[in-house]
Design an enzyme around this catalytic site. Structure first.
Site, short mmCIF file in Angstrom:
data_model
loop_
_atom_site.label_atom_id
_atom_site.label_comp_id
_atom_site.label_asym_id
_atom_site.label_seq_id
_atom_site.Cartn_x
_atom_site.Cartn_y
_atom_site.Cartn_z
N HIS A 105 -95.05 24.75 -9.27
CA HIS A 105 -95.69 23.78 -8.33
C HIS A 105 -95.71 24.12 -6.89
O HIS A 105 -96.47 24.16 -6.02
CB HIS A 105 -94.94 22.40 -8.52
CG HIS A 105 -95.59 21.25 -7.60
ND1 HIS A 105 -96.63 20.58 -8.08
CD2 HIS A 105 -95.28 20.78 -6.26
CE1 HIS A 105 -96.67 19.61 -6.99
NE2 HIS A 105 -96.21 19.93 -6.05
N GLU A 106 -94.38 24.49 -6.24
CA GLU A 106 -94.02 24.92 -5.09
C GLU A 106 -94.78 26.36 -4.74
O GLU A 106 -95.56 26.51 -3.44
CB GLU A 106 -92.42 24.86 -4.45
CG GLU A 106 -91.70 23.89 -4.72
CD GLU A 106 -92.19 22.63 -4.05
OE1 GLU A 106 -93.03 22.76 -2.98
OE2 GLU A 106 -92.13 21.42 -4.46
N HIS A 138 -98.31 25.52 -3.98
CA HIS A 138 -98.54 24.98 -2.64
C HIS A 138 -98.88 26.14 -1.55
O HIS A 138 -99.80 26.10 -0.88
CB HIS A 138 -97.65 24.17 -2.31
CG HIS A 138 -97.78 22.74 -2.48
ND1 HIS A 138 -98.63 21.90 -2.30
CD2 HIS A 138 -96.48 22.03 -3.20
CE1 HIS A 138 -98.58 20.85 -2.78
NE2 HIS A 138 -97.18 20.57 -3.32
N GLU A 167 -101.18 17.66 -4.11
CA GLU A 167 -100.36 17.48 -5.10
C GLU A 167 -100.92 17.95 -6.43
O GLU A 167 -100.11 18.59 -7.30
CB GLU A 167 -99.84 16.16 -5.11
CG GLU A 167 -98.73 16.02 -4.05
CD GLU A 167 -97.74 16.97 -3.82
OE1 GLU A 167 -97.03 17.29 -4.81
OE2 GLU A 167 -97.44 17.49 -2.80
ZN LIG Z 1 -95.85 19.23 -3.91
#
Ligand SMILES: [Zn+2]
Length: 288
Positions: free
Chosen positions: A145-146, A149, A208
């Site tokens: 997830h990071e 981003h 997100e």
């Molecule tokens: Zn996030």
């Protein structure tokens, strides 16, 4: 324990870029925006983005902000860092972005169930997230997830949106010159709420969700079953059952929404799964 928010709200940072544009600059930026927005797309999801910063500008901001945050944090070495580096670098390798100097740090703060990514591949995880991540597969979901981003340039996109808002506010201020000052102030203060520019801005809901989706693909490419992301959010949901701060509601999808979306994206992510018989998924070190 402090309330769990989201594992990627960015910490407050003094390295915010404050733009002081002129109207002439506004015209220039809009012209650039139209040109650039047409040719920047996110990896895997192919969404068109408005990005007004070059990658080198974005990376310089990320490095400066990372340094600032880490200088105010208790950084941990030893076993927790070994695990985070191993899993993080595994994900970073399949992200295939050699221009980024990927860096993973563990911040010793058992009360904070959080992690963040800054532009250019700078990632940190707080030890408070370890019990929710539970094992290396759960940690891979966080790291995926990071890394997503950073890879999808979400920070630069937010900064670009802020720059456009700031420029819009300049135009609004000029247009309201000489009108009712009370009304002008009310409009400007409402407008100003959304017009902050800097790396401290939280990601929005669609970013997100996109980071969840791309993150699942990355973890699968790195050898982890993306279903671990679903279980991570089930645990996150359980830990949040006592209530959440209101800002979470406005900027992040709820844990339940995330679980539903993740279920829908599982077949896509599994299509990228590269099985590695050498890969072991051990429990994370216990945090006191
Ligand atoms: Zn996030």
């Amino acid at each position: 324990m402090d309330r769990v928010t989201c594992f990627c709200r960015m910490p407050k940072c003094r390295n915010a870029v404050i733009m002081k544009p002129t109207r002439r600059l506004w015209g220039l930026v809009v012209a650039i925006a139209v040109g650039i927005a047409a040719c920047v797309t996110t990896p895997y999801t192919n969404r068109s983005q408005l990005v007004l910063l070059s990658e080198s500008e974005e990376m310089a901001l990320g490095v400066a902000a990372y340094k600032e945050v880490l200088s105010q944090s208790e950084v941990t070495a030893g076993r927790p860092l070994d695990v985070v580096e191993r899993v993080g670098q595994r994900i970073a390798r399949v992200a295939d972005k050699p221009a980024y100097q990927w860096q993973f740090t563990v911040i010793d703060d058992a009360k904070t169930a959080n992690a963040f990514a800054l532009p250019g591949g700078k990632v940190a995880v707080y030890t408070g997230l370890f019990p929710i991540a539970k094992d290396e597969a759960g940690l891979a979901a966080v790291m995926g997830h990071e890394v997503a981003h950073a890879l999808a340039r979400h920070g630069a996109e937010r900064m670009s949106q802020g720059m456009v808002l700031q420029l819009g506010a300049v135009g609004l201020s000029a247009a309201m010159g000489g009108k009712d000052p009370a009304l002008a102030n009310a409009v400007m203060s409402a407008y100003g709420l959304g017009a902050q520019v800097g790396v401290a801005l939280p990601f929005n809901r669609s970013q997100e969700s996109e980071a969840d989706r791309i993150g699942m693909i990355l973890m699968a490419k790195a050898g982890y079953d993306p279903e671990a992301a679903l279980h991570l959010w089930e645990r996150m949901g359980e830990s949040e059952s006592g209530g959440r701060p209101p800002e979470y509601l406005s900027t992040h999808p709820s844990a339940t929404t995330r679980q539903e979306q993740i279920r829908g994206w599982l077949p896509e992510a599994r299509g990228y799964l590269v099985k590695d018989p050498q890969l072991t998924v051990a429990a994370l070190p216990a945090i006191k």
